[in-house]
Every structure is written in structure tokens, then in C-alpha cells.
Design an enzyme around this catalytic site. Structure first.
Site, PDB file in Angstrom:
ATOM      1  N   HIS A 180       0.887  -1.361  -0.028  1.00  0.00           N
ATOM      2  CA  HIS A 180       0.055  -0.082  -0.044  1.00  0.00           C
ATOM      3  C   HIS A 180       0.898   1.444  -0.023  1.00  0.00           C
ATOM      4  O   HIS A 180       0.342   2.359   0.312  1.00  0.00           O
ATOM      5  CB  HIS A 180      -1.000   0.082   1.534  1.00  0.00           C
ATOM      6  CG  HIS A 180      -2.171  -0.958   1.179  1.00  0.00           C
ATOM      7  ND1 HIS A 180      -2.415  -1.435   2.523  1.00  0.00           N
ATOM      8  CD2 HIS A 180      -2.784  -1.353   0.307  1.00  0.00           C
ATOM      9  CE1 HIS A 180      -3.350  -2.369   2.364  1.00  0.00           C
ATOM     10  NE2 HIS A 180      -3.818  -2.255   0.841  1.00  0.00           N
ATOM     11  N   HIS A 208      -4.562   2.992   6.357  1.00  0.00           N
ATOM     12  CA  HIS A 208      -5.024   2.537   5.371  1.00  0.00           C
ATOM     13  C   HIS A 208      -6.013   1.458   5.467  1.00  0.00           C
ATOM     14  O   HIS A 208      -5.642   0.118   5.630  1.00  0.00           O
ATOM     15  CB  HIS A 208      -4.140   1.970   4.084  1.00  0.00           C
ATOM     16  CG  HIS A 208      -4.845   1.652   2.716  1.00  0.00           C
ATOM     17  ND1 HIS A 208      -4.892   2.435   1.561  1.00  0.00           N
ATOM     18  CD2 HIS A 208      -5.388   0.840   2.661  1.00  0.00           C
ATOM     19  CE1 HIS A 208      -5.384   1.833   0.731  1.00  0.00           C
ATOM     20  NE2 HIS A 208      -5.903   0.630   1.152  1.00  0.00           N
ATOM     21  N   GLY A 210      -9.040  -0.930   4.502  1.00  0.00           N
ATOM     22  CA  GLY A 210      -9.876  -1.230   3.381  1.00  0.00           C
ATOM     23  C   GLY A 210     -10.163  -2.901   3.622  1.00  0.00           C
ATOM     24  O   GLY A 210     -10.336  -3.332   4.698  1.00  0.00           O
ATOM     25  N   GLY A 212      -8.098  -4.921   2.312  1.00  0.00           N
ATOM     26  CA  GLY A 212      -6.670  -5.301   2.940  1.00  0.00           C
ATOM     27  C   GLY A 212      -6.468  -3.853   3.646  1.00  0.00           C
ATOM     28  O   GLY A 212      -6.797  -2.768   3.212  1.00  0.00           O
ATOM     29  N   ARG A 241      -7.715 -12.159   5.836  1.00  0.00           N
ATOM     30  CA  ARG A 241      -6.651 -12.404   6.069  1.00  0.00           C
ATOM     31  C   ARG A 241      -6.283 -12.370   7.475  1.00  0.00           C
ATOM     32  O   ARG A 241      -6.908 -11.452   8.232  1.00  0.00           O
ATOM     33  CB  ARG A 241      -5.571 -11.541   5.407  1.00  0.00           C
ATOM     34  CG  ARG A 241      -5.395 -11.679   4.095  1.00  0.00           C
ATOM     35  CD  ARG A 241      -4.555 -10.874   3.026  1.00  0.00           C
ATOM     36  NE  ARG A 241      -5.104 -10.047   2.272  1.00  0.00           N
ATOM     37  CZ  ARG A 241      -4.831  -8.836   1.684  1.00  0.00           C
ATOM     38  NH1 ARG A 241      -3.759  -8.189   2.176  1.00  0.00           N
ATOM     39  NH2 ARG A 241      -5.314  -8.246   0.865  1.00  0.00           N
ATOM     40  N   ASP A 283     -17.102  -8.018   4.587  1.00  0.00           N
ATOM     41  CA  ASP A 283     -17.655  -6.457   4.410  1.00  0.00           C
ATOM     42  C   ASP A 283     -17.902  -5.964   5.666  1.00  0.00           C
ATOM     43  O   ASP A 283     -18.984  -6.583   6.258  1.00  0.00           O
ATOM     44  CB  ASP A 283     -18.421  -6.455   3.095  1.00  0.00           C
ATOM     45  CG  ASP A 283     -18.853  -5.060   2.965  1.00  0.00           C
ATOM     46  OD1 ASP A 283     -19.038  -4.185   3.673  1.00  0.00           O
ATOM     47  OD2 ASP A 283     -18.636  -4.820   1.447  1.00  0.00           O
ATOM     48  N   PHE A 284     -17.292  -4.905   5.974  1.00  0.00           N
ATOM     49  CA  PHE A 284     -17.279  -4.231   7.349  1.00  0.00           C
ATOM     50  C   PHE A 284     -19.092  -3.642   7.300  1.00  0.00           C
ATOM     51  O   PHE A 284     -19.421  -3.472   8.371  1.00  0.00           O
ATOM     52  CB  PHE A 284     -16.517  -3.173   7.735  1.00  0.00           C
ATOM     53  CG  PHE A 284     -14.995  -3.656   8.286  1.00  0.00           C
ATOM     54  CD1 PHE A 284     -14.863  -3.852   9.569  1.00  0.00           C
ATOM     55  CD2 PHE A 284     -14.123  -4.142   7.045  1.00  0.00           C
ATOM     56  CE1 PHE A 284     -13.631  -4.425   9.803  1.00  0.00           C
ATOM     57  CE2 PHE A 284     -13.012  -4.438   7.694  1.00  0.00           C
ATOM     58  CZ  PHE A 284     -12.433  -4.677   9.084  1.00  0.00           C
ATOM     59  N   ARG A 285     -19.624  -3.267   6.230  1.00  0.00           N
ATOM     60  CA  ARG A 285     -21.045  -3.056   6.281  1.00  0.00           C
ATOM     61  C   ARG A 285     -21.875  -3.996   6.894  1.00  0.00           C
ATOM     62  O   ARG A 285     -22.789  -3.973   7.745  1.00  0.00           O
ATOM     63  CB  ARG A 285     -21.367  -2.588   5.089  1.00  0.00           C
ATOM     64  CG  ARG A 285     -20.822  -1.034   4.563  1.00  0.00           C
ATOM     65  CD  ARG A 285     -21.089  -0.738   3.344  1.00  0.00           C
ATOM     66  NE  ARG A 285     -20.260  -1.597   2.463  1.00  0.00           N
ATOM     67  CZ  ARG A 285     -19.759  -1.438   1.110  1.00  0.00           C
ATOM     68  NH1 ARG A 285     -20.253  -0.403   0.521  1.00  0.00           N
ATOM     69  NH2 ARG A 285     -19.102  -2.158   0.509  1.00  0.00           N
ATOM     70  N   VAL A 332     -12.830   1.362   4.704  1.00  0.00           N
ATOM     71  CA  VAL A 332     -13.451   1.893   6.061  1.00  0.00           C
ATOM     72  C   VAL A 332     -13.022   3.118   6.479  1.00  0.00           C
ATOM     73  O   VAL A 332     -13.824   3.957   7.163  1.00  0.00           O
ATOM     74  CB  VAL A 332     -12.940   0.486   6.867  1.00  0.00           C
ATOM     75  CG1 VAL A 332     -13.301   0.698   8.435  1.00  0.00           C
ATOM     76  CG2 VAL A 332     -13.300  -0.825   6.600  1.00  0.00           C
ATOM     77  N   GLU A 334     -12.557   5.901   5.347  1.00  0.00           N
ATOM     78  CA  GLU A 334     -12.987   6.700   4.374  1.00  0.00           C
ATOM     79  C   GLU A 334     -14.578   7.069   4.657  1.00  0.00           C
ATOM     80  O   GLU A 334     -15.098   8.072   4.659  1.00  0.00           O
ATOM     81  CB  GLU A 334     -12.852   6.870   3.144  1.00  0.00           C
ATOM     82  CG  GLU A 334     -11.308   7.025   2.614  1.00  0.00           C
ATOM     83  CD  GLU A 334     -11.080   6.881   1.100  1.00  0.00           C
ATOM     84  OE1 GLU A 334     -12.058   7.081   0.171  1.00  0.00           O
ATOM     85  OE2 GLU A 334     -10.091   6.553   0.756  1.00  0.00           O
TER      86      GLU A 334
HETATM   87  P1  ADP Z   1      -9.658  -2.664  -1.345  1.00  0.00           P
HETATM   88  O1  ADP Z   1      -8.709  -3.071  -0.285  1.00  0.00           O
HETATM   89  O2  ADP Z   1     -10.516  -3.833  -1.855  1.00  0.00           O
HETATM   90  O3  ADP Z   1      -9.474  -1.550  -2.316  1.00  0.00           O
HETATM   91  P2  ADP Z   1     -11.505  -0.621   0.058  1.00  0.00           P
HETATM   92  O4  ADP Z   1     -10.528   0.306   0.348  1.00  0.00           O
HETATM   93  O5  ADP Z   1     -12.555  -0.319  -1.107  1.00  0.00           O
HETATM   94  O6  ADP Z   1     -10.905  -2.187  -0.284  1.00  0.00           O
HETATM   95  O7  ADP Z   1     -12.363  -0.918   1.235  1.00  0.00           O
HETATM   96  C1  ADP Z   1     -13.338  -1.968   1.232  1.00  0.00           C
HETATM   97  C2  ADP Z   1     -13.858  -2.134   2.414  1.00  0.00           C
HETATM   98  O8  ADP Z   1     -14.446  -0.708   2.968  1.00  0.00           O
HETATM   99  C3  ADP Z   1     -15.183  -2.897   2.451  1.00  0.00           C
HETATM  100  O9  ADP Z   1     -14.808  -3.833   3.755  1.00  0.00           O
HETATM  101  C4  ADP Z   1     -16.242  -2.217   3.098  1.00  0.00           C
HETATM  102  O10 ADP Z   1     -17.156  -2.800   3.739  1.00  0.00           O
HETATM  103  C5  ADP Z   1     -15.517  -1.002   3.722  1.00  0.00           C
HETATM  104  N1  ADP Z   1     -16.679   0.141   3.615  1.00  0.00           N
HETATM  105  C6  ADP Z   1     -17.086   0.830   2.625  1.00  0.00           C
HETATM  106  N2  ADP Z   1     -18.131   1.596   2.946  1.00  0.00           N
HETATM  107  C7  ADP Z   1     -18.292   1.454   4.210  1.00  0.00           C
HETATM  108  C8  ADP Z   1     -18.993   2.088   5.242  1.00  0.00           C
HETATM  109  N3  ADP Z   1     -19.858   2.738   4.950  1.00  0.00           N
HETATM  110  N4  ADP Z   1     -18.687   1.698   6.471  1.00  0.00           N
HETATM  111  C9  ADP Z   1     -17.894   0.550   6.719  1.00  0.00           C
HETATM  112  N5  ADP Z   1     -17.102   0.378   5.840  1.00  0.00           N
HETATM  113  C10 ADP Z   1     -17.371   0.578   4.818  1.00  0.00           C
END
Ligand code: ADP
Length: 397
Positions: A180, A208, A210, A212, A241, A283-285, A332, A334
Site C-alpha cells: 500500500h 489504510h 480497506g 486489505g 486475512r 465486508d465491514f458494512r 473503512v 473514509e
Molecule cells: P480494497 O482493499 O478492496 O481496495 P476498499 O478500500 O475499497 O478495499 O475497502 C473496502 C472495505 O470498505 C469493505 O470492507 C467495505 O465494507 C468498507 N466500507 C465501505 N463503505 C463502508 C461504510 N460505509 N462503513 C463501513 N465500511 C465501509
């Protein structure tokens, strides 16, 4: 100036055409199922969108050609001809110890990226395929390689060494590389701009978070420690992971369940993390929703993740002898105000004081700490493509 940014996978290729000076995105999209059949997606403001349309792509070269055709299409294109692409920036996952910054691609550079294949056996070959396909379709256009690992090459030995027999480092290059890097570098640069300071004056912790996730200590503009390691499996628990764990667990589980090392690693990479703990989702949502409906394990998974990030913030503040700002970025970081709050609260002892109202923001640059917080907390949307385009522009100029 227009820079085409390419992120090539084994059967997919993401692209963006950007102006690195203005940051304007002209067009972006995705080629998928390369080598199978071929699906093409293209988006440009105010133009007709193509969404997963069939385009034959036996190899990456046809995929790049499809990108060129779309970008220069008289009706829906954004440029008149290929001549309006000044350079191509390629994302390359692993630069090993050979690359501490982005470089103009030459035959020697291609050879050195090849030499790093054992360190990233899935990613570097795909990245190389993307570069070679571009060279074929766009001969004479300067190309730059931007490495996920390069930003972390400034780490001191005490941070990158594993406490293994030294010969595994000397002979086999086993060390912490971190990933990253493009994202951490971008948000660290934006943080300095937001704070009106020079990067050299700042101690930053970049989170960072997300699918990952990695946390990086940036002292004076340089990465001095990061949570991912020899591979992106290390650090905090992630979507699927495990993050850091006691290596003794491998022997215990492999013996007990007669697992091969490949099966074990598949569990650690694909079936662990918040997915494994919750049994619900990576997925955190989904986890937040499940917890609100009473699923305690979903709550535990999120709690473990937040706690892991919080511990790293404390550790990296100690490593740098202080911190001026903590940055949240990626999916997450953002979007989840609740997780940012959970991570940053309880750190008042080290000068972090959140502002609950300011934290009610998503996806845009903002200071989310209280006015009297000694350590600023920043939300900074990452933009790895723009960082690649900026690096590419600075090298070809
Ligand atoms: P990647 O590593 O695939 O690029 P991202 O940076 O797009 O991943 O992040 C994906 C993660 O962000 C997912 O787990 C998703 O649930 C989380 N995410 C996106 N929107 C929200 C939200 N509103 N609240 C919590 N988590 C979120």
C-alpha cells in the site's frame, strides 16, 4: 499532460486516463476475463458508458487495444489520438530491495521486476504482462513502474528485519517489505498540504483501512515502519486475512487436521480475518448490520480489527517518539465514522481528541479531531491512480 495508469492482474486490467497536474480524471474502466472471452467497461463524464460489453481479449494486448479504441473513439472518446497520451504509469506490486522509488521502464528494469517474481508470484508476472502488452500497442510512449513496496524501502533495519537466522535475509531476502506504499505516500503528502507543513517536519501515522489494511509510521516524509510484512498477510486482521499470528498455530492445526502448507495458507489468506471470526462477511458494512441485529461474533470481529489498529497507532507513536497527525483512508477509513471513533477514542492520553460532529463526514478531506487536539486526526480519501500519474509525470518530464 495525460497519463494512462494501468493496473494489470492475471485476467483483468484496470485503467484510468488522468491529468496529473490538475488531478482531472478523463476516463476510467476495466477489462475483465482476459484470456477467457473478454468484458470491457468504460466510463467518461458526459459520454456513453460501456458496461461489461463483449470484446475479444485473448491476451492483454487486445485489452490495451480496446482501451485505446475507447479513449480515441470519435463519439465517446476523450482524446483525438494515442499521441495525446504522454506516458503510461504501471502499478507493480513488488520491487523488492531493488526499487526505492518509481522508475522509467527499461530492459534492465523489466529484468529486475522479473527477479522479484519469487516475492510476488501472483502479481508481478501479471504486472509484467500488462507492461509488455502496452509496449506492443503503444511503442515509443515512455512508461514508468510504480511499486507498492517502494515507499517502505526507507525503513531502518530494526523495523524490516525478522528475528530469524540472518542468512534467510542475506540469501533469501526474507524481510518486511510492506505494501500500500502508493496510498500511504499519497495521503502523507496530502496531510502535509492540509496542515500547511513540509513533510520533513511531520510525524504521521497513516491507517489504510480497506479490504486489505495496513498502518504506516511516516517520519519526516519517510516510511519508518509498516504493519504488512514479507507478504500482505501480516498486520491487523483484514477482510479475509488473519493478520499477525503465532506461527506455532500453523504446526498445531496442520498436524491436527492433516493440512498441507498450501491449504493452511489458503485458510490464513481467504478464510480468516473478520470473515473467519464473524462467520458472516468480509465486508465491514455487513458486520455492522449483523451486530446491530444481535450477532455478537460480528461485533467481536469489528472490535478486534479496531483494537488492532489502535494498538499500532500507540506502537508507532512510541517508535517515532511522538505523532503530529493520524490519517484515516481507504474503504473503512473514509466511510465508517463509527470505526474511526472507536479506533481514535481512548488515545486522549497521547493527545488525540476527536470531534464527534466533525467526524460525521465521509469520503472527503477533513480534520476530524477537536480544535484543541494536540494530535490532528485527518480523513483523506486515497487516490493511488493519481499518485501513480504524478510519479509518472515527474519522471518522464
Ligand atoms: P480494497 O482493499 O478492496 O481496495 P476498499 O478500500 O475499497 O478495499 O475497502 C473496502 C472495505 O470498505 C469493505 O470492507 C467495505 O465494507 C468498507 N466500507 C465501505 N463503505 C463502508 C461504510 N460505509 N462503513 C463501513 N465500511 C465501509
Amino acid at each position: 499532460m495525460n497519463v494512462l495508469v494501468i493496473n494489470a492482474g492475471s485476467s483483468s486490467l484496470k485503467y484510468q486516463l488522468l491529468n496529473p497536474e490538475s488531478g482531472v480524471l478523463l476516463a476510467k474502466g476495466l477489462c475483465e476475463r482476459i484470456g477467457i472471452d473478454g468484458k470491457f467497461t468504460y466510463k467518461a463524464d458526459g459520454k456513453a458508458t460501456k458496461d461489461a460489453v463483449d470484446v475479444s481479449m485473448p491476451t492483454h494486448a487486445e485489452a490495451i487495444q480496446a482501451v485505446m479504441d475507447a479513449l480515441t473513439d470519435p463519439a465517446d472518446g476523450v482524446i483525438g489520438s494515442m499521441k495525446e497520451i504522454d506516458a503510461v504509469g504501471h502499478r507493480v506490486v513488488h520491487g523488492g530491495e531493488a526499487f526505492n522509488k518509481s522508475v522509467l521502464i527499461t530492459d534492465e528494469v523489466l529484468k529486475a521486476i522479473e527477479d522479484c517474481i519469487p516475492l510476488a508470484p501472483l502479481h508481478n508476472p501479471a504486472n509484467l504482462t500488462g507492461i509488455r502488452a502496452c509496449q506492443k500497442v503503444m511503442p515509443g510512449v515512455p512508461m514508468v513502474a510504480v511499486f507498492d513496496t517502494a515507499f517502505h524501502q526507507t525503513m531502518p533495519a530494526r523495523a524490516y528485519m525478522y528475528a530469524l537466522p540472518y542468512e534467510y535475509y542475506e540469501n533469501d531476502k526474507v524481510r518486511r517489505y510492506g505494501f500500500h506504499g502508493t496510498s500511504h505516500k499519497y495521503v502523507a503528502g496530502r496531510a502535509a498540504a492540509m496542515l500547511g507543513k513540509k513533510p520533513e517536519e511531520l510525524k504521521l501515522i497513516s491507517c489504510h483501512l480497506g479490504n486489505g489494511s495496513s498502518v504506516t509510521a511516516v517520519d519526516g516524509g519517510k516510511s519508518v515502519d509498516t504493519s504488512m510484512g514479507f507478504t500482505p498477510l501480516a498486520g491487523v486482521p483484514m477482510g479475509t486475512r488473519s493478520g499477525d499470528l503465532d506461527a506455532g498455530i500453523l504446526q498445531y492445526l496442520m498436524n491436527k487436521y492433516s493440512l498441507s502448507i498450501d491449504e493452511m495458507l489458503n485458510i490464513l489468506n481467504k478464510k480468516s480475518g473478520v470473515q473467519g471470526v464473524s462467520g458472516v462477511s468480509s465486508d465491514f458494512r455487513d458486520l455492522t448490520d449483523a451486530f446491530e441485529k444481535g450477532n455478537a461474533r460480528a461485533g467481536l470481529a469489528v472490535d478486534m480489527f479496531n483494537y488492532g489498529v489502535k494498538k499500532l497507532i500507540g506502537a508507532y507513536a512510541a517508535a517515532m517518539g511522538g505523532v503530529d497527525a493520524v490519517i484515516f483512508t481507504a474503504g473503512v477509513g473514509e466511510n465508517s465514522a463509527a470505526q474511526r471513533m472507536a479506533i481514535a477514542s481512548g488515545l486522549e492520553f497521547m493527545g488525540v481528541k476527536m470531534d464527534a460532529d466533525a467526524n460525521k463526514v465521509r469520503g472527503k478531506e477533513a480534520v476530524i479531531s477537536a480544535a484543541d487536539s494536540r494530535v490532528k486526526v485527518l480523513l483523506i480519501p486515497t487516490n493511488e491512480e493519481l499518485m501513480i500519474a504524478m510519479d509518472t509525470a515527474s519522471i518522464v518530464k
